[in-house]
Write an enzyme that holds these catalytic residues in place. Structure first.
Site, PDB file in Angstrom:
ATOM      1  N   VAL A 147      32.098  25.095  49.677  1.00 36.91           N
ATOM      2  CA  VAL A 147      31.974  25.912  48.388  1.00 36.91           C
ATOM      3  C   VAL A 147      31.051  25.347  47.337  1.00 36.91           C
ATOM      4  CG1 VAL A 147      33.165  26.659  46.349  1.00 36.91           C
ATOM      5  CG2 VAL A 147      34.219  27.174  48.625  1.00 36.91           C
ATOM      6  N   GLU A 148      31.157  23.891  47.280  1.00 33.92           N
ATOM      7  CA  GLU A 148      30.498  23.242  46.355  1.00 33.92           C
ATOM      8  C   GLU A 148      28.836  23.220  46.414  1.00 33.92           C
ATOM      9  OE1 GLU A 148      30.966  21.485  43.407  1.00 33.92           O
ATOM     10  OE2 GLU A 148      33.133  21.661  43.348  1.00 33.92           O
ATOM     11  N   SER A 149      28.542  22.794  47.800  1.00 35.74           N
ATOM     12  CA  SER A 149      26.988  22.610  47.968  1.00 35.74           C
ATOM     13  C   SER A 149      26.272  23.065  49.205  1.00 35.74           C
ATOM     14  CB  SER A 149      26.954  21.010  47.991  1.00 35.74           C
ATOM     15  OG  SER A 149      27.593  20.584  49.159  1.00 35.74           O
TER      16      SER A 149
ATOM     17  N   TYR B  39      35.167  30.078  41.060  1.00 35.13           N
ATOM     18  CA  TYR B  39      35.129  28.929  41.828  1.00 35.13           C
ATOM     19  C   TYR B  39      36.407  29.078  42.766  1.00 35.13           C
ATOM     20  CZ  TYR B  39      35.195  23.873  42.932  1.00 35.13           C
ATOM     21  OH  TYR B  39      35.193  22.829  43.588  1.00 35.13           O
TER      22      TYR B  39
END
Length: 489
Positions: free
Chosen positions: A140-142, A246
């Site tokens: 999800v982050e990167s 998020y």
């Protein structure tokens, strides 16, 4: 004083700024888009809006026979089997599920990047008894890009900003950025998430939101809702749009990993370590390690992107991730040359007695020596787990670092996994591998008297010999390596 420190942390410790979704190399990868997706029947509509995401214990199973699930050989199946966050139907979640379903190969692409690290991340999450969902956060982050940089100066697969990384022990200097070191960054990210979970009274949604946008911002949103008599659950908070999206990103991904039949392709990945850690114990040059191990310099750099130069820092860290699983490692010329000594068989020796003498399993001794049976002869030379030494200098020109000429050589270690067998104890395993009992407990965050369950994984570190002998690198090898250095990376 403590409350003041924690308040200060809330101001500057925000762990990540999520990078924008990556177009996955090129848009043509996703040529067959699916139509808009309606909410699956498995998604439950909550009776109330409060969502605390606590993992609830199983219902009373008294008088019921529980059959444990068969041990899977697929790491993604293992992750799916252990996802426990409740999934609730709402507009934000449906939107994210739609986004993933329009790109059914998304996770396949990400999994290829994650393959060398994912097993280690899952084990770190499980060892700390954290929700397995956290292992999905780097996707999800990167998009699992070790060198990802956001506009807010967050770096790496976990998108850590400098202050947070430093506070949780990640080293960064001109030689090395630990935020790009996937496993070092994992330790820091999990420590930060554990801290946030406690700060938000065991509410994982609040903790995840704070990881994205900062502890102070989420606390202010909660305070504002309390002031106006509103619910303080995650879905009711007024947060920046990125943070509002998020948590649904993570929950939607978790749902689709658990329910791939909805059209989202779940990858397959062997449920075992595909890489192993090696602590060289001194400053090293990638070109020399490549020569010693037979692993290409380009591949070494790709696996160890925390290192910013062709050399490690004189002051460490000196650890490398090698693309060798344990079985292949024991048979590799690299291990036999640098980590295995030689023993000459004497009268009355047996393979079993030799294995016990050198504190190694009989199966490992046979594997090192390509033995299909237990037959040995007097005078026969056997490789044993009494390691040799690496060269004293692992740099192209050690005069670059005069510190090396006078420093006391640090013992190098090689990391291996061990699966506990019935009847094993910490003491018996420590004797088997000839490592201190207290060290074995410390490496696995256990007490010296801990009972072991068959099937759990322990980590051990095989040491080098205690007194390395000085060896010199031949001049022609130096010239060859210097040519390699001068070539563009």
């Amino acid at each position: 004083m403590r409350s003041l420190v924690l308040a200060c942390l809330g101001v500057f410790l925000f762990g990540c700024e999520t990078t924008k979704p990556e177009p996955i190399e090129a848009p043509q990868i996703f040529t067959h888009f699916k139509p808009s997706y309606s909410a699956p029947s498995e998604l439950k509509t909550p009776q109330s809006t409060k969502t605390n995401l606590r993992i609830t214990p199983p219902k009373n199973t008294k008088n019921k026979i529980i059959t444990p699930p068969a041990k899977t050989t697929d790491l993604w199946q293992h992750i799916a089997n252990n996802l426990h966050f409740p999934i609730e139907q709402n507009k934000a979640l449906k939107k994210r599920i739609n986004w993933y379903l329009q790109q059914p190969d998304y996770l396949q692409v990400m999994s290829k990047r994650a393959a060398p690290y994912l097993y280690h991340i899952v084990k770190k999450v499980e060892q700390q008894q954290l929700p397995i969902e956290l292992a999905l956060l780097p996707f999800v982050e990167s998009g699992f890009r070790p060198t990802a940089h956001s506009s807010q100066q967050a770096v790496g697969v976990w998108q850590l900003v400098g202050a947070t990384a430093h506070h949780f022990g990640v080293k960064s200097d001109q030689w090395y950025d630990g935020r790009q070191d996937v496993l070092a960054a994992t330790d820091a990210a999990l420590a930060y998430l554990s801290y946030l979970y406690k700060r938000f009274d065991g509410n994982w949604l609040h903790a995840l939101a704070a990881y994205n946008s900062g502890e102070g911002r989420v606390k202010r949103a909660i305070k504002q809702n309390k002031k106006h008599g509103k619910s303080t659950d995650y879905w009711s908070l007024k947060l920046p749009q990125e943070t509002a999206d998020y948590v649904p990103k993570l929950l939607a991904l978790s749902y689709l990993v658990k329910h791939p039949q909805q059209g989202f392709k779940r990858p397959k990945l062997a449920y075992k370590a595909l890489t192993t850690h090696m602590n060289v114990g001194q400053q090293f040059d990638f070109s020399i390690i490549a020569k010693l191990s037979g692993v290409g310099s380009k591949q070494l750099h790709a696996l160890n992107q925390g290192y910013l130069k062709n050399q490690s820092s004189p002051n460490g860290p000196h650890t490398l991730l090698l693309p060798i699983e344990q079985q292949a490692l024991l048979n590799s010329s690299f291990f036999k040359t640098n980590f295995a000594g030689e023993y000459i068989v004497k009268q009355n020796d047996t393979l079993y007695s030799i294995a016990r003498r050198f504190g190694m399993p009989l199966s490992t001794l046979k594997q090192l020596n390509n033995k299909q049976n237990n037959l040995i002869g007097i005078g026969e030379k056997l490789l044993v787990g009494q390691p040799k030494t690496l060269p004293e200098s692992l740099t192209i020109d050690y005069k670059i670092s005069p510190y090396l000429e006078h420093q006391e050589v640090v013992i190098a270690t090689l990391e291996i996994d061990y699966e506990v067998q019935p009847g094993d104890t910490l003491w018996s395993i420590s004797q088997l591998y000839n490592v201190p009992h207290s060290d074995l407990a410390k490496w696995n965050k256990l007490s010296a008297s801990s009972m072991l369950k068959p099937g759990i994984q322990l980590v051990l570190f095989i040491p080098q010999a205690e007194k390395p002998q000085v060896t010199t690198i031949k001049k022609d090898l130096l010239l060859d390596l210097q040519k390699t250095l001068n070539q563009p990376r």
